[in-house]
Motif scaffolding. Structure first.
Motif, mmCIF file in Angstrom:
data_model
loop_
_atom_site.group_PDB
_atom_site.id
_atom_site.type_symbol
_atom_site.label_atom_id
_atom_site.label_comp_id
_atom_site.label_asym_id
_atom_site.label_seq_id
_atom_site.Cartn_x
_atom_site.Cartn_y
_atom_site.Cartn_z
ATOM 1 N N UNK A 1 0.808 -1.215 0.000
ATOM 2 C CA UNK A 1 0.000 0.000 0.000
ATOM 3 C C UNK A 1 0.846 1.272 0.000
ATOM 4 N N UNK A 2 1.698 1.430 -1.041
ATOM 5 C CA UNK A 2 2.419 2.709 -1.104
ATOM 6 C C UNK A 2 1.417 3.845 -1.334
ATOM 7 N N UNK A 3 1.772 5.052 -0.876
ATOM 8 C CA UNK A 3 0.904 6.209 -1.107
ATOM 9 C C UNK A 3 0.944 6.582 -2.581
ATOM 10 N N UNK A 4 -0.103 7.190 -3.078
ATOM 11 C CA UNK A 4 -0.091 7.600 -4.491
ATOM 12 C C UNK A 4 0.811 8.818 -4.709
ATOM 13 N N UNK A 5 2.087 8.629 -4.477
ATOM 14 C CA UNK A 5 3.048 9.710 -4.711
ATOM 15 C C UNK A 5 4.309 9.101 -5.301
#
Ligand SMILES: Nc1ncnc2c1ncn2[C@@H]1O[C@H](COP(=O)(O)OP(=O)(O)O)[C@@H](O)[C@H]1O
Ligand SMILES: [Mg+2]
Lengths: 261, 633
Positions: A105-109
């Motif tokens: 679940x990496x951040x959308x960045x």
């Protein structure tokens, strides 16, 4: 049996004592006693719904976010500190106890921003310091060579296995003492799984791992110690070799040989 | 038996299912068909507009109205300029004559008041006077006594403002108390005050002789020009009338001919053809008009030259030395700067006049331009109707921007609070309350805008401590800001709900990850949740915008309905001006125009554009959501 706590502090690094936990009125953990050794890999195994995740999420108190979820009795000490003591700073606790989730679940960045997210939270703004930490963490997560030229790309452009390793990099960037992993390979293909396992093996003498896994082979391959949970109770814990080769409890034997569902 | 029943019921249920299914499918298709029909209808009614408007503009040109407007448009400024000079004069006079005038006015007011207070007695007295002599002798003394008593009481009772001195007040009371009709004493004090005022006024005016002369010069300067122009205008109008008449007759004739062609019965056909023949009219011959225009062109040019020269001259000799008051000074300086510009604009019309041709074709391009970029929406004019879209569009856009600028922070903040901070019990009442706003009928909101918000704004704007706000004090209660506030209120529920949804759709996995890395709740909200929900919130804002642009009732009631492009010279203060809108104009005018006229079609064009704007806004919102869609959690 001699009291291991007094003789070897490393063997009782995380000490779960008579720990019971409930979601609202439903109690899901019953009197768990478990010692997690420093710089060892501990596997939590057991059938689905037996409370592995709950126990794991109790260790960094991430379950505090869930409404109605709270320990019922008992305690968890890390290095002698009761983490459910009201005086404990939960933020500091979570910086010391990293977590990797089942679904990456990496951040959308960008890749870079994901890696340094925890450091930014801690208030670090010095670019050089962040750059260095990012490189080190990505190296630790065996991802540096693959992403060093594309640090500004979105994290979601990576493959699943890479994203999970990015999550590991993100967690280790804070230099936690413990890494909790909840079925870290469940969403990955065998090749990506193998890479994550290699990575964990490489990091074994830097962090204390607690890994929840469904995969018995993985537990055997990776872990030093194994704890078997069943219906919210700890049935047996011990050296992995013992648990799989010579279990003391018939229930454990049934489970590790695949006869218990 | 049993099996058959089972099979029967199975069949029955399949049939029901099919029916239900087709019922739903039917409703969906009905909606789509209705939408398509609406679009078709709008397009059909609006499509004729370009043709009709082109014809009208052609007539406008052919009949020379355009020619007149080439001069008339820039000339209109002359009145504004004279007006500002007059204002400079009157504001300069005011401090000199204000006192004297106020004293006179106070005395006159008192006289009126006493008259009013004694009205009954006066009427009785007048009736007594009108009686035959014998009866009058009996009644009159009584009535006189009553009137005189009433006069005394009234003149003693009236309150006299301190602007009159104590002596003047006493004199006035005395004089007022003796006003028995027929035996009036002269109202010496009032006369005296009036004389005094006239004297002061004359003196004051003498001090500003230069300015007064300037005003007169400016007012008289275009007399010759206007004379020639109005001669031309009359010719043009007459020509236009003829052209319109011919067009109407011709249209009727075409209809009759068509009917005749379709008629089966030969008798009927003959009758129709005869009728058509009767309404035949020759196209008016405009060559005479054009000759007259050509003849008057050069005199007109000469007048323009003379007029501009006078204006330029005046600009150089404005009597600035006489003026002391800063506001008058400012007016004068502005006028001094505007006069040469005005003269230049007048001169610029000369080449246009010379190039102008009555028979130059009106291109479709310029018709479109006249609609989409036209700065005038002028209807039912005795001169020429113009259907320019910009005044309406600017009103709609400014109001929408005000509304969105206010509703966005409010609804986003409310959504963040409700989604992240509020306890479940708070959430339980915050959401319904906000969503309840939607249930307020817009006409009720309009009511609030007229009766409450308008007055409130106006009163607030008069507070001296708020005078730094651009546009304050405001002149109109009903203005774009007022309408924008109410529309913001109307947009908040939609925007709040959608923003809340967007926040809810942020995957829990992000939140977990953030917290597991040691984020505080605020850090998670502002570094993870809000950024991840940003596209959804953008869509919420866009949909709010769509709602606001399409809203009619509130703007119709509250926006002030002035059809003009707002004056942007006041920067942000422009929001306090009244305006009309795309929706409002349709609602207001569609009921009053005749079907199929250019005006009617123009309103449908406005409707089409409105429809297109709504569609575009919705499409943008959808694209925004899709473009930044989050991975499913
Ligand atoms: N958020 C929750 N609320 C209520 N019950 C939960 C929640 N999460 C897990 N449970 C229940 O707690 C028990 C243990 O779940 P979990 O710890 O996720 O098991 P495992 O990870 O071993 O599959 C299950 O019975 C599950 O239904
Ligand atoms: Mg689990």
């Amino acid at each position: 049996m001699p009291d291991s706590r007094s003789t070897d502090p490393d063997a009782d690094f995380i000490s779960v004592r008579d720990f019971s936990y409930a979601y609202g009125s439903t109690q899901v953990l019953h009197g768990i006693n478990l010692s997690i050794h420093r710089r060892r890999i501990t596997a939590l195994i057991g059938p689905s719904g037996c409370g592995k995740s709950t126990l794991l999420r109790a260790i960094n108190r991430i379950n505090d976010l869930v409404e109605g979820a709270a320990p019922v009795s008992g305690s968890i000490h890390i290095d002698g500190v009761n983490i459910y003591d009201p005086a404990v700073d939960v933020i500091a606790l979570r910086r010391n106890v990293g977590m990797v989730f089942q679904k990456y679940n990496p951040f959308p960045r960008s890749i870079y921003e994901n890696t340094v997210y925890g450091l930014r939270l801690a208030g670090i703004t010095d670019r050089a310091q962040l750059d260095e930490a990012a490189e080190q963490s990505l190296r630790l997560a065996a991802l540096w060579d693959e992403v060093k030229d594309r640090l500004d790309e979105m994290a979601t452009s990576l493959s699943g296995g890479q994203q999970q390793r990015l999550c590991i990099a993100r967690a280790v960037a804070l230099r936690p003492r413990v890494l909790l992993m909840d079925e870290p390979c469940a969403a990955l293909d065998p090749i990506a799984t193998a890479r994550i396992e290699d990575l964990i093996a490489q990091l074994r003498d830097r962090f204390s791992f607690v890994i929840v896994t469904h995969n018995m082979e993985q537990a055997k391959r990776l872990s030093d110690r194994t704890a078997f949970l069943y219906r919210g109770k700890l049935i047996e814990e011990g050296d992995t070799l013992d648990i799989f080769g010579n279990p003391a409890q018939p229930l454990t034997e049934q489970y590790v040989t695949g006869r218990l569902v | 038996m049993l099996t058959r029943r089972v099979r029967g019921s199975w069949r029955g249920s399949a049939l029901t299912q099919r029916l239900i299914r087709s019922g739903f499918a039917g409703s969906a298709s009905v909606t789509i068909i209705v939408l398509a029909l609406i679009m078709l209808f709008l397009l059909r009614e609006g499509a004729g507009f370009l043709g009709t408007y082109r014809r009208e503009l052609e007539t406008y040109r052919r009949c020379g109205l355009e020619f007149c407007d080439l001069v008339d448009r820039p000339l209109a400024q002359q009145e504004d300029l004279a007006g500002s000079l007059r204002r400079a004069l009157s504001s300069s006079l005011e401090p000199l004559i204000g006192q004297a005038r106020a004293r006179r006015d106070e005395a006159l007011r008192l006289k009126r008041e006493v008259d009013q207070l004694t009205q009954t007695q006066r009427e009785v007295f007048e009736q007594a006077q009108a009686l035959p002599a014998a009866q009058a002798a009996a009644a009159l003394p009584e009535a006189t006594k009553a009137l005189s008593a009433a006069l005394k009481a009234a003149s003693a009772a009236v309150v006299i403002a301190p602007i009159l001195s104590a002596k003047q007040a006493t004199d006035l009371r005395l004089q007022l108390s003796t006003q028995i009709p027929g035996k009036e004493q002269p109202l010496a004090l009032i006369n005296q005050l009036q004389q005094e005022f006239l004297r002061v006024d004359k003196e004051a005016k003498a001090r500003f002789e230069g300015l007064q002369e300037a005003i007169e010069t400016l007012e008289e300067a275009p007399e010759d020009l206007r004379e020639t122009l109005s001669e031309l205008k009359e010719l043009a109008l007459a020509a236009k009338e003829q052209a319109t008449l011919h067009h109407t007759l011709e249209e009727g004739r075409q209809k009759l001919l068509n009917a005749a062609q379709n008629a089966r019965d030969p008798k009927e056909k003959a009758a129709l053809l005869k009728e058509a023949e009767a309404s035949h009219s020759e196209p008016p011959d405009e060559s005479a008009l054009q000759a007259q225009i050509a003849e008057l062109r050069e005199p007109l040019v000469l007048h323009i030259g003379a007029y501009s020269a006078k204006v330029d001259q005046l600009a150089l000799h404005l009597p600035e030395a006489e003026i002391q008051l800063p506001e008058a000074m400012e007016l004068l300086q502005k006028t001094a700067q505007a006069l040469p510009r005005h003269a230049a604009a007048m001169r610029a019309s000369v080449p246009e006049l010379r190039q102008w041709k009555a028979d130059a074709p009106v291109h479709l391009r310029s018709v479109l331009g006249a609609f989409f970029f036209g700065t005038q929406w002028l209807t039912n004019s005795s001169w020429q109707d113009f259907f320019g879209f910009l005044p309406l569009l600017s009103g709609s856009l400014i109001i929408a921007l005000i509304a969105i600028a206010m509703a966005t922070p409010l609804s986003v903040a409310a959504a963040i609070y409700c989604n992240q901070f509020a306890s479940p019990r708070e959430r339980e009442w915050i959401k319904p309350v906000i969503e309840f706003i939607q249930a307020i009928p817009s006409v009720v909101l309009g009511f609030i805008g007229i009766s409450l918000l308008g007055d409130l704004l106006k009163d607030l704007s008069q507070l001296p401590m708020l005078s730094w706000i651009p546009g304050f004090p405001i002149a109109e209660r009903l203005n774009m800001f007022n309408a924008g506030c109410l529309l913001a209120l109307m947009a908040i529920p939609t925007m709040f709900s959608l923003a809340e949804d967007a926040l809810n759709n942020v995957p829990q996995a992000y939140i977990d990850a953030s917290e597991a890395l040691g984020a505080t709740q605020l850090q998670t909200i502002f570094r993870v949740i809000v950024p991840a929900a940003l596209s959804g919130m953008g869509a919420a804002v866009l949909l709010g915008l769509g709602r606001v642009i399409g809203e009619t009732m509130v703007v119709l009631l509250v926006a002030g309905n002035r059809i003009a492009i707002p004056d942007f010279s006041d920067s942000v203060g422009v929001v306090f001006q009244p305006a009309h809108t795309l929706t409002g104009i349709i609602a207001q005018e569609l009921g009053e125009v005749s079907r199929g006229s250019a005006h009617w079609q123009a309103l449908f064009m406005v409707g089409i554009v409105l429809f297109a704007i709504s569609l575009a806004v919705n499409a943008m919102a959808r694209a925004m959501v899709r473009r930044f869609e989050l991975p499913k959690s």
